[in-house]
Scaffold this motif. Structure first.
Motif, PDB file in Angstrom:
ATOM      1  N   MET A 168       0.830  -1.203   0.000  1.00 49.26           N
ATOM      2  CA  MET A 168       0.000   0.000   0.000  1.00 49.26           C
ATOM      3  C   MET A 168       0.866   1.257   0.000  1.00 49.26           C
ATOM      4  O   MET A 168       0.497   2.263  -0.619  1.00 49.26           O
ATOM      5  CB  MET A 168      -0.961  -0.018   1.189  1.00 49.26           C
ATOM      6  CG  MET A 168      -2.040  -1.069   1.044  1.00 49.26           C
ATOM      7  SD  MET A 168      -3.126  -1.164   2.462  1.00 49.26           S
ATOM      8  CE  MET A 168      -4.243   0.168   2.064  1.00 49.26           C
ATOM      9  N   SER A 219       0.511   4.006  -2.881  1.00 45.57           N
ATOM     10  CA  SER A 219       0.273   5.380  -2.455  1.00 45.57           C
ATOM     11  C   SER A 219       1.326   6.334  -3.017  1.00 45.57           C
ATOM     12  O   SER A 219       0.999   7.401  -3.549  1.00 45.57           O
ATOM     13  CB  SER A 219       0.277   5.437  -0.925  1.00 45.57           C
ATOM     14  OG  SER A 219       0.303   6.759  -0.481  1.00 45.57           O
ATOM     15  N   ASN A 220       2.582   5.957  -2.911  1.00 44.75           N
ATOM     16  CA  ASN A 220       3.658   6.830  -3.391  1.00 44.75           C
ATOM     17  C   ASN A 220       3.654   6.984  -4.902  1.00 44.75           C
ATOM     18  O   ASN A 220       4.020   8.042  -5.423  1.00 44.75           O
ATOM     19  CB  ASN A 220       5.013   6.321  -2.897  1.00 44.75           C
ATOM     20  CG  ASN A 220       5.299   6.804  -1.501  1.00 44.75           C
ATOM     21  OD1 ASN A 220       5.700   7.938  -1.311  1.00 44.75           O
ATOM     22  ND2 ASN A 220       5.055   5.957  -0.525  1.00 44.75           N
ATOM     23  N   MET A 254       1.072   9.533  -5.510  1.00 42.64           N
ATOM     24  CA  MET A 254       1.551  10.814  -5.022  1.00 42.64           C
ATOM     25  C   MET A 254       2.471  11.482  -6.040  1.00 42.64           C
ATOM     26  O   MET A 254       2.347  12.676  -6.315  1.00 42.64           O
ATOM     27  CB  MET A 254       2.299  10.641  -3.702  1.00 42.64           C
ATOM     28  CG  MET A 254       2.887  11.934  -3.159  1.00 42.64           C
ATOM     29  SD  MET A 254       4.108  11.662  -1.864  1.00 42.64           S
ATOM     30  CE  MET A 254       5.403  10.853  -2.768  1.00 42.64           C
ATOM     31  N   GLU A 285      -4.301   8.558  -3.597  1.00 43.40           N
ATOM     32  CA  GLU A 285      -3.079   8.338  -2.804  1.00 43.40           C
ATOM     33  C   GLU A 285      -3.428   8.225  -1.322  1.00 43.40           C
ATOM     34  O   GLU A 285      -2.976   7.314  -0.639  1.00 43.40           O
ATOM     35  CB  GLU A 285      -2.106   9.502  -3.036  1.00 43.40           C
ATOM     36  CG  GLU A 285      -0.785   9.333  -2.319  1.00 43.40           C
ATOM     37  CD  GLU A 285      -0.622  10.196  -1.097  1.00 43.40           C
ATOM     38  OE1 GLU A 285       0.111   9.780  -0.183  1.00 43.40           O
ATOM     39  OE2 GLU A 285      -1.215  11.269  -1.040  1.00 43.40           O
ATOM     40  N   TYR A 286      -4.244   9.128  -0.814  1.00 49.26           N
ATOM     41  CA  TYR A 286      -4.650   9.093   0.594  1.00 49.26           C
ATOM     42  C   TYR A 286      -5.466   7.835   0.899  1.00 49.26           C
ATOM     43  O   TYR A 286      -5.413   7.317   2.009  1.00 49.26           O
ATOM     44  CB  TYR A 286      -5.466  10.332   0.945  1.00 49.26           C
ATOM     45  CG  TYR A 286      -4.616  11.489   1.382  1.00 49.26           C
ATOM     46  CD1 TYR A 286      -3.585  11.967   0.585  1.00 49.26           C
ATOM     47  CD2 TYR A 286      -4.845  12.108   2.605  1.00 49.26           C
ATOM     48  CE1 TYR A 286      -2.812  13.029   0.987  1.00 49.26           C
ATOM     49  CE2 TYR A 286      -4.068  13.178   3.011  1.00 49.26           C
ATOM     50  CZ  TYR A 286      -3.051  13.632   2.199  1.00 49.26           C
ATOM     51  OH  TYR A 286      -2.281  14.677   2.610  1.00 49.26           O
ATOM     52  N   SER A 287      -6.204   7.359  -0.085  1.00 49.14           N
ATOM     53  CA  SER A 287      -7.013   6.148   0.117  1.00 49.14           C
ATOM     54  C   SER A 287      -6.136   4.914   0.351  1.00 49.14           C
ATOM     55  O   SER A 287      -6.618   3.906   0.865  1.00 49.14           O
ATOM     56  CB  SER A 287      -7.929   5.916  -1.087  1.00 49.14           C
ATOM     57  OG  SER A 287      -8.833   6.981  -1.215  1.00 49.14           O
ATOM     58  N   PHE A 288      -4.881   4.985  -0.034  1.00 47.12           N
ATOM     59  CA  PHE A 288      -3.937   3.904   0.250  1.00 47.12           C
ATOM     60  C   PHE A 288      -3.039   4.235   1.444  1.00 47.12           C
ATOM     61  O   PHE A 288      -2.735   3.359   2.247  1.00 47.12           O
ATOM     62  CB  PHE A 288      -3.059   3.609  -0.983  1.00 47.12           C
ATOM     63  CG  PHE A 288      -3.780   2.842  -2.046  1.00 47.12           C
ATOM     64  CD1 PHE A 288      -3.833   1.459  -2.003  1.00 47.12           C
ATOM     65  CD2 PHE A 288      -4.424   3.503  -3.080  1.00 47.12           C
ATOM     66  CE1 PHE A 288      -4.508   0.742  -2.973  1.00 47.12           C
ATOM     67  CE2 PHE A 288      -5.101   2.802  -4.054  1.00 47.12           C
ATOM     68  CZ  PHE A 288      -5.148   1.416  -4.007  1.00 47.12           C
ATOM     69  N   MET A 289      -2.613   5.491   1.573  1.00 50.48           N
ATOM     70  CA  MET A 289      -1.668   5.852   2.620  1.00 50.48           C
ATOM     71  C   MET A 289      -2.280   5.762   4.015  1.00 50.48           C
ATOM     72  O   MET A 289      -1.657   5.249   4.941  1.00 50.48           O
ATOM     73  CB  MET A 289      -1.124   7.270   2.385  1.00 50.48           C
ATOM     74  CG  MET A 289      -0.123   7.731   3.443  1.00 50.48           C
ATOM     75  SD  MET A 289       1.331   6.673   3.589  1.00 50.48           S
ATOM     76  CE  MET A 289       2.307   7.302   2.256  1.00 50.48           C
ATOM     77  N   SER A 323       9.147   6.107  -0.775  1.00 50.09           N
ATOM     78  CA  SER A 323       9.011   7.225  -1.702  1.00 50.09           C
ATOM     79  C   SER A 323      10.229   7.361  -2.603  1.00 50.09           C
ATOM     80  O   SER A 323      10.096   7.574  -3.812  1.00 50.09           O
ATOM     81  CB  SER A 323       8.789   8.521  -0.915  1.00 50.09           C
ATOM     82  OG  SER A 323       8.612   9.598  -1.789  1.00 50.09           O
TER      83      SER A 323
END
Length: 117
Positions: free
Chosen positions: A9, A13-14, A17, A49-53, A78
């Motif tokens: 995840m 996410s990265n 991003m 991205e926030y939905s994974f981070m 990252s």
């Protein structure tokens, strides 16, 4: 399974991003749009991205990781994602400095987690 899901995840996410932050610099048709349109598009990508981070951080916290550990691991992931992104998507030339930066982050990951080893 949770540690694998946590790391996966972070990678997803990265990746989102980087596209939210830098994708508009690469793609000419998008770059020609007015800044408010670019910002809105980036926010929509950042939502993914926030939905994974955020779930990744919750999983990491449930594994007993501190906020500092979560942040340093996210920074290491990252950079791992940034290197191929900058070379393959942004068409930048690879530099030895990328290796040194990665090694520094590996050191940070070690030091923030060494009590767990």
């Amino acid at each position: 399974m949770k540690p694998f899901l946590f790391i996966l995840m972070l990678f997803v996410s990265n990746t989102f991003m980087l596209f939210a932050w830098y994708g508009h610099l690469r793609f000419g048709a998008v770059a020609a749009k007015p800044l408010p349109v670019i910002v809105l598009c980036s926010w929509l990508i950042a939502f993914v991205e926030y939905s994974f981070m955020i779930p990744a951080n919750r999983i990491g916290a449930s594994l007993g990781l501190s906020v500092a550990q979560l942040r340093v691991l996210a920074e290491a992931v990252s950079l791992i994602v940034l290197i191929p992104f900058s070379i393959c998507v942004m068409h930048e030339k690879p530099r030895l400095d990328y290796l040194w930066a990665f090694l520094c982050l590996l050191g940070a990951v070690y030091f923030v987690n060494r009590s767990n080893f």
